[in-house]
Motif scaffolding. Structure first.
Motif, PDB file in Angstrom:
ATOM      1  N   SER A 154       0.841  -1.189   0.000  1.00  0.00           N
ATOM      2  CA  SER A 154       0.000   0.000   0.000  1.00  0.00           C
ATOM      3  C   SER A 154       0.880   1.245   0.000  1.00  0.00           C
ATOM      4  CB  SER A 154      -0.898   0.006   1.234  1.00  0.00           C
ATOM      5  OG  SER A 154      -0.123   0.210   2.406  1.00  0.00           O
ATOM      6  N   THR A 155       0.282   2.374  -0.322  1.00  0.00           N
ATOM      7  CA  THR A 155       1.035   3.635  -0.274  1.00  0.00           C
ATOM      8  C   THR A 155       1.599   3.873   1.116  1.00  0.00           C
ATOM      9  OG1 THR A 155      -0.305   4.607  -2.045  1.00  0.00           O
ATOM     10  CG2 THR A 155       0.862   6.137  -0.592  1.00  0.00           C
ATOM     11  N   GLU A 156       0.824   3.558   2.137  1.00  0.00           N
ATOM     12  CA  GLU A 156       1.292   3.715   3.513  1.00  0.00           C
ATOM     13  C   GLU A 156       2.499   2.827   3.787  1.00  0.00           C
ATOM     14  OE1 GLU A 156      -0.403   3.294   8.129  1.00  0.00           O
ATOM     15  OE2 GLU A 156      -1.700   2.872   6.396  1.00  0.00           O
ATOM     16  N   GLN A 157       2.450   1.593   3.321  1.00  0.00           N
ATOM     17  CA  GLN A 157       3.566   0.675   3.532  1.00  0.00           C
ATOM     18  C   GLN A 157       4.804   1.097   2.753  1.00  0.00           C
ATOM     19  OE1 GLN A 157       1.470  -2.852   2.348  1.00  0.00           O
ATOM     20  NE2 GLN A 157       0.979  -3.455   4.446  1.00  0.00           N
ATOM     21  N   ILE A 158       4.613   1.665   1.567  1.00  0.00           N
ATOM     22  CA  ILE A 158       5.744   2.157   0.779  1.00  0.00           C
ATOM     23  C   ILE A 158       6.427   3.308   1.513  1.00  0.00           C
ATOM     24  CG2 ILE A 158       6.375   3.353  -1.349  1.00  0.00           C
ATOM     25  CD1 ILE A 158       4.092   1.714  -2.699  1.00  0.00           C
ATOM     26  N   HIS A 159       5.651   4.216   2.063  1.00  0.00           N
ATOM     27  CA  HIS A 159       6.234   5.321   2.831  1.00  0.00           C
ATOM     28  C   HIS A 159       6.982   4.797   4.059  1.00  0.00           C
ATOM     29  CE1 HIS A 159       5.051   9.202   1.061  1.00  0.00           C
ATOM     30  NE2 HIS A 159       3.986   8.580   0.603  1.00  0.00           N
ATOM     31  N   ALA A 160       6.414   3.800   4.715  1.00  0.00           N
ATOM     32  CA  ALA A 160       7.081   3.232   5.889  1.00  0.00           C
ATOM     33  C   ALA A 160       8.401   2.581   5.503  1.00  0.00           C
ATOM     34  CB  ALA A 160       6.164   2.215   6.567  1.00  0.00           C
ATOM     35  N   LEU A 161       8.421   1.882   4.370  1.00  0.00           N
ATOM     36  CA  LEU A 161       9.651   1.247   3.906  1.00  0.00           C
ATOM     37  C   LEU A 161      10.702   2.297   3.551  1.00  0.00           C
ATOM     38  CD1 LEU A 161      11.306  -1.202   3.081  1.00  0.00           C
ATOM     39  CD2 LEU A 161      10.102  -1.202   0.885  1.00  0.00           C
ATOM     40  N   ALA A 162      10.286   3.375   2.890  1.00  0.00           N
ATOM     41  CA  ALA A 162      11.229   4.451   2.566  1.00  0.00           C
ATOM     42  C   ALA A 162      11.796   5.075   3.838  1.00  0.00           C
ATOM     43  CB  ALA A 162      10.543   5.507   1.714  1.00  0.00           C
ATOM     44  N   GLY A 163      10.968   5.164   4.874  1.00  0.00           N
ATOM     45  CA  GLY A 163      11.461   5.658   6.157  1.00  0.00           C
ATOM     46  C   GLY A 163      12.495   4.735   6.767  1.00  0.00           C
TER      47      GLY A 163
END
Length: 223
Positions: free
Chosen positions: A132-141
């Motif tokens: 998900s977009t949320e998970q992608i942002h978390a991974l980038a973090g």
């Protein structure tokens, strides 16, 4: 009706099984030659003095072996143990085993590394899997957390200009499934959002494989 998080978890589990079955049936699925993004990334990382790299979604390791062959120590992760077993065998056969470490890791979970512990991170089409977009942002973090200051991040993603975008089975959030494989197609806005707080953003369009797939190669680094 199932909750959104429950449906997402079921999709992720189905994708893990799909990749496990694929790598089991087709060892060395993508061949031995490194991808074009890996050749680019190895040149970039070495030119910036990197000595180690974290590779996300390494699969059976064609890019991993290229990095190791260029003298980089590689920590290769993937959620498919079968693919990593093939990678380990290939590294040992090539005499590169001492430069390669493998870990089974689900991209939805925190990275198994300490803060500021690697010089570079590389991911070829991992960020555009069934996340998900949320998970992608978390991974980038998480990538930002484990990189040392000045560290480089190179990743590739299929984007909304790809012929498969908007077709097949829709899972919402720009995720579409074809032939059992789900892809999150990136917008330019998502790439730019992931680059907030980074420097040196470069977006390079290229094509790969059948159809052909249309991708962006994204380069950015920590200040």
């Amino acid at each position: 009706m199932k909750h959104l998080d429950e449906r997402a978890a079921e999709l992720a589990d189905a994708q893990r099984e799909q990749w496990r079955a694929t790598y089991t049936a087709h060892p060395g699925l993508y061949g031995r030659r490194p991808s074009e993004p890996a050749v680019y990334a190895a040149d970039l990382f070495t030119s910036r003095g990197a000595s180690d790299v974290l590779e996300l979604g390494a699969g059976h390791g064609r890019d991993t072996l290229h990095f190791a062959g260029r003298g980089l120590a590689v920590h290769a992760t993937d959620f498919c143990a079968e693919a990593l077993a093939q990678l380990r065998q290939a590294a040992d056969r090539a005499g590169l085993g001492e430069r390669v470490r493998v870990s089974v890791h689900d991209a939805r979970e925190p990275l198994p590394l300490n803060d500021a512990s690697v010089d570079a991170v590389y991911a070829h089409m991992l960020l555009c899997m069934a996340l998900s977009t949320e998970q992608i942002h978390a991974l980038a973090g998480e990538v930002r957390r484990v990189l040392r200051p000045g560290g480089s991040f190179v990743y590739t993603v299929r984007h909304v200009g790809d012929a498969h975008h908007g077709t097949g089975i829709s899972h919402g959030d720009d995720i579409y499934e074809h032939g059992g494989f789900a892809v999150h197609f990136f917008t330019r806005a998502l790439v730019e959002a992931l680059a907030e707080g980074w420097v040196g953003l470069r977006i390079h369009a290229f094509e790969e494989g059948e159809l052909p797939r249309r991708l962006w190669r994204v380069t950015q680094r920590l200040p």
